[in-house]
Design a protein around this motif. Structure first.
Motif, mmCIF file in Angstrom:
data_model
loop_
_atom_site.group_PDB
_atom_site.id
_atom_site.type_symbol
_atom_site.label_atom_id
_atom_site.label_comp_id
_atom_site.label_asym_id
_atom_site.label_seq_id
_atom_site.Cartn_x
_atom_site.Cartn_y
_atom_site.Cartn_z
ATOM 1 N N GLU A 94 0.853 -1.185 0.000
ATOM 2 C CA GLU A 94 0.000 0.000 0.000
ATOM 3 C C GLU A 94 0.896 1.245 0.000
ATOM 4 O O GLU A 94 1.815 1.359 0.794
ATOM 5 N N ARG A 95 0.643 2.166 -0.937
ATOM 6 C CA ARG A 95 1.571 3.269 -1.196
ATOM 7 C C ARG A 95 1.416 4.476 -0.286
ATOM 8 O O ARG A 95 2.403 5.104 0.063
ATOM 9 N N GLU A 96 0.218 4.818 0.067
ATOM 10 C CA GLU A 96 0.031 6.066 0.813
ATOM 11 C C GLU A 96 0.311 5.919 2.300
ATOM 12 O O GLU A 96 0.549 6.903 2.978
ATOM 13 N N GLN A 97 0.249 4.718 2.801
ATOM 14 C CA GLN A 97 0.461 4.456 4.220
ATOM 15 C C GLN A 97 -0.483 5.288 5.099
ATOM 16 O O GLN A 97 -0.212 5.518 6.263
ATOM 17 N N LYS A 98 -1.579 5.741 4.517
ATOM 18 C CA LYS A 98 -2.566 6.493 5.278
ATOM 19 C C LYS A 98 -3.729 5.594 5.655
ATOM 20 O O LYS A 98 -4.394 5.819 6.646
ATOM 21 N N ILE A 99 -3.987 4.621 4.829
ATOM 22 C CA ILE A 99 -5.057 3.676 5.121
ATOM 23 C C ILE A 99 -4.504 2.576 6.005
ATOM 24 O O ILE A 99 -5.186 2.004 6.821
ATOM 25 N N SER A 100 -3.237 2.287 5.829
ATOM 26 C CA SER A 100 -2.479 1.259 6.555
ATOM 27 C C SER A 100 -3.079 -0.138 6.446
ATOM 28 O O SER A 100 -3.069 -0.907 7.379
ATOM 29 N N HIS A 101 -3.609 -0.436 5.294
ATOM 30 C CA HIS A 101 -4.021 -1.799 4.964
ATOM 31 C C HIS A 101 -3.027 -2.276 3.940
ATOM 32 O O HIS A 101 -2.897 -1.699 2.872
ATOM 33 N N GLU A 102 -2.366 -3.336 4.207
ATOM 34 C CA GLU A 102 -1.085 -3.678 3.637
ATOM 35 C C GLU A 102 -0.931 -3.745 2.120
ATOM 36 O O GLU A 102 0.016 -3.222 1.590
ATOM 37 N N GLY A 103 -1.833 -4.408 1.418
ATOM 38 C CA GLY A 103 -1.670 -4.546 -0.019
ATOM 39 C C GLY A 103 -2.485 -3.517 -0.780
ATOM 40 O O GLY A 103 -3.490 -3.015 -0.286
ATOM 41 N N GLU A 104 -2.018 -3.188 -2.004
ATOM 42 C CA GLU A 104 -2.772 -2.264 -2.842
ATOM 43 C C GLU A 104 -2.721 -2.732 -4.285
ATOM 44 O O GLU A 104 -1.659 -3.088 -4.804
ATOM 45 N N LEU A 105 -3.865 -2.710 -4.923
ATOM 46 C CA LEU A 105 -3.953 -2.915 -6.359
ATOM 47 C C LEU A 105 -3.717 -1.548 -6.980
ATOM 48 O O LEU A 105 -4.498 -0.631 -6.792
ATOM 49 N N TYR A 106 -2.586 -1.400 -7.676
ATOM 50 C CA TYR A 106 -2.238 -0.105 -8.265
ATOM 51 C C TYR A 106 -2.996 0.136 -9.564
ATOM 52 O O TYR A 106 -3.437 1.250 -9.821
ATOM 53 N N ALA A 107 -3.083 -0.885 -10.394
ATOM 54 C CA ALA A 107 -3.714 -0.708 -11.704
ATOM 55 C C ALA A 107 -4.121 -2.053 -12.275
ATOM 56 O O ALA A 107 -3.415 -3.048 -12.101
ATOM 57 N N ILE A 108 -5.251 -2.057 -12.935
ATOM 58 C CA ILE A 108 -5.665 -3.202 -13.744
ATOM 59 C C ILE A 108 -6.375 -2.619 -14.961
ATOM 60 O O ILE A 108 -7.331 -1.859 -14.824
ATOM 61 N N TYR A 109 -5.824 -2.918 -16.126
ATOM 62 C CA TYR A 109 -6.399 -2.434 -17.370
ATOM 63 C C TYR A 109 -6.423 -3.565 -18.382
ATOM 64 O O TYR A 109 -5.412 -4.244 -18.579
ATOM 65 N N LEU A 110 -7.575 -3.744 -19.006
ATOM 66 C CA LEU A 110 -7.749 -4.746 -20.063
ATOM 67 C C LEU A 110 -8.309 -4.043 -21.285
ATOM 68 O O LEU A 110 -9.175 -3.171 -21.161
#
Length: 175
Positions: free
Chosen positions: A79-95
């Motif tokens: 997780e990038r912002e470290q503001k939510i502090s929930h460990e994993g983050e899906l950054y992008a999914i594009y099809l």
């Protein structure tokens, strides 16, 4: 078609999917003039740098055919912002539109879940622009709304939602 870990040779294909998906996904949501100015050439170098310097706690998958043509990608990790502090983050999914609705998103999510679980992550978040039909897909996959923020795209304000799977076990793997 297969799902595999992206490599440096995929930069142009990823950039193409990224730009073309934005142009179809965000039509009617983001200003048309902004979408028309998006350029694959402008995105290639950024994807090359990303692929050449992929951190250990991130993964970038592509959906490609036997000739290496990229039809979709998914990027995720810590997780990038470290503001939510929930460990994993899906950054992008594009099809690309031509492969949407065929189960590729669910297959990508299965790989994401496995990657995060083997690294001890317990939860997953994703930011999604309000109006993006992917929001319904994420909710179908078990995500719940956490919070909202305002972002600026092309000089205009947009609402973005943070969706959360408070446990990776909440990610639905079947319809």
């Amino acid at each position: 078609m297969q799902i595999r870990i992206a490599n440096e040779h995929d930069a142009e294909g990823i950039a193409s999917v990224h730009v073309n998906s934005w142009k179809t996904t965000y039509r009617g949501i983001v200003d048309d003039d902004f979408l028309q100015k998006l350029s694959v050439a402008d995105r290639v170098e950024g994807w090359r740098r990303k692929l050449a310097n992929m951190p250990e706690d991130e993964q970038l998958l592509v959906i490609s055919d036997e000739h290496g043509k990229v039809y979709g990608f998914m990027s995720y990790g810590t997780e990038r912002e470290q503001k939510i502090s929930h460990e994993g983050e899906l950054y992008a999914i594009y099809l690309l539109e031509e492969i949407q609705g065929q189960g590729w998103g669910k297959r990508l999510f299965a790989r994401l879940k496995e990657f995060l679980q083997t690294r001890g992550y317990r939860s997953l978040s994703v930011w999604v622009l309000v109006g993006n039909k992917a929001e319904q897909f994420y909710r179908h996959m078990g995500a719940q709304e956490l919070k909202q923020k305002e972002i600026v795209i092309g000089g205009k304000r947009h609402a973005e939602l943070a969706l959360l799977w408070s446990s990776l076990d909440q990610i639905r793997s079947s319809s």
